[in-house]
Design a protein around this motif. Structure first.
Motif, PDB file in Angstrom:
ATOM      1  N   VAL A  99       0.853  -1.185   0.000  1.00 30.89           N
ATOM      2  CA  VAL A  99       0.000   0.000   0.000  1.00 30.89           C
ATOM      3  C   VAL A  99       0.896   1.246   0.000  1.00 30.89           C
ATOM      4  N   SER A 101       1.379   4.528   1.095  1.00 26.63           N
ATOM      5  CA  SER A 101       0.724   5.267   2.173  1.00 26.63           C
ATOM      6  C   SER A 101       1.681   6.253   2.827  1.00 26.63           C
ATOM      7  N   GLN A 106      -1.589   3.421   9.332  1.00 28.78           N
ATOM      8  CA  GLN A 106      -1.329   2.129   9.974  1.00 28.78           C
ATOM      9  C   GLN A 106      -2.355   1.057   9.661  1.00 28.78           C
ATOM     10  N   HIS A 108      -3.086  -0.780   6.883  1.00 26.31           N
ATOM     11  CA  HIS A 108      -2.836  -1.472   5.610  1.00 26.31           C
ATOM     12  C   HIS A 108      -3.708  -2.710   5.417  1.00 26.31           C
ATOM     13  N   ALA A 134       0.372  -7.481   4.405  1.00 28.15           N
ATOM     14  CA  ALA A 134      -0.065  -6.148   3.977  1.00 28.15           C
ATOM     15  C   ALA A 134       0.909  -5.146   4.569  1.00 28.15           C
ATOM     16  N   GLY A 136       3.118  -1.181   4.058  1.00 29.66           N
ATOM     17  CA  GLY A 136       3.140   0.147   3.461  1.00 29.66           C
ATOM     18  C   GLY A 136       4.503   0.443   2.873  1.00 29.66           C
ATOM     19  N   VAL A 145      -1.898   0.930  -4.689  1.00 28.52           N
ATOM     20  CA  VAL A 145      -1.772  -0.439  -4.198  1.00 28.52           C
ATOM     21  C   VAL A 145      -1.112  -1.280  -5.284  1.00 28.52           C
TER      22      VAL A 145
END
Length: 154
Positions: A99, A101, A106, A108, A134, A136, A145
Motif C-alpha cells: 500500500v 501510504s 497504519q 494497511h 499487507a 506500506g 496499491v
C-alpha cells in the motif's frame, strides 16, 4: 456440482480492466509445477489508465479498499489473458499487498481487504482466502496499491 470460477464471475457480473503490459523485464505470470505466480499488479482503470493516489494523503481507507479491489480485477484479467482457463485455478495460496501510504498510516490490512474479499467472492471462502501480508511502502507511478500473488492449480 459446485459452480466453476468462470460461472461465479458471470454470476457476480464482474467486469475486468485490460491487463497491464509489463513495465520491465519480467513475466506477468509464471507457471511452475502446480503453481501460478502472478507478478505485482497495479489497479488499472477500465480505460487502461492506472489509478493514482496515496492512502492517508489523497485517498482514505475506503478509496484504498476500492483500489485494492481494482487490483484484484486487474489480476483476474491478467490470469485470463496470459494463462487462459480461470477454472484451472484452484485456490489463492499467498498474497503480498503493498500500500502506497503516508508514514503515519497504519491500517494497511483494511485496505488489502478490498483484494482479499474479492478473491473470497470469486473462489469461495475455503479457496479464496490464503496467507497474506499487507505492508506500506512507496510504489511506482503513483499507484495506491500493488499486489503479487501465488495460486495453486488443479
Amino acid at each position: 456440482m459446485h459452480n466453476t470460477v468462470s460461472q461465479k464471475i458471470k454470476e457476480l457480473q464482474l467486469k475486468f480492466p485490460p491487463p497491464p503490459k509489463p513495465a520491465g523485464v519480467y513475466r506477468p505470470i509464471l507457471v511452475v509445477d502446480k503453481y501460478l505466480y502472478v507478478s505485482g499488479q497495479a489497479p488499472v482503470n477500465f480505460d487502461g489508465s492506472l489509478m493514482q493516489g496515496r492512502v492517508g494523503e489523497d485517498l482514505d481507507i475506503d478509496a484504498g479498499y476500492q483500489a485494492a479491489r481494482q487490483v484484484g480485477l486487474t489480476m483476474l484479467s491478467t490470469i485470463i489473458t496470459h494463462f487462459g482457463d480461470i477454472d484451472k485455478v484452484k485456490r489463492v495460496v499467498k498474497v503480498l499487498g503493498m500500500v502506497n501510504s503516508t508514514p503515519d498510516f497504519q491500517r494497511h490490512p483494511l485496505v488489502m481487504n478490498g483484494f482479499s474479499e474479492l478473491m473470497a467472492e470469486v473462489f469461495g471462502n475455503e479457496y479464496g482466502i490464503g496467507a497474506r501480508s499487507a505492508v506500506g511502502m512507496m510504489l511506482p507511478d503513483g499507484i495506491p496499491v500493488e499486489v503479487e500473488a501465488l495460486f495453486e492449480l488443479h
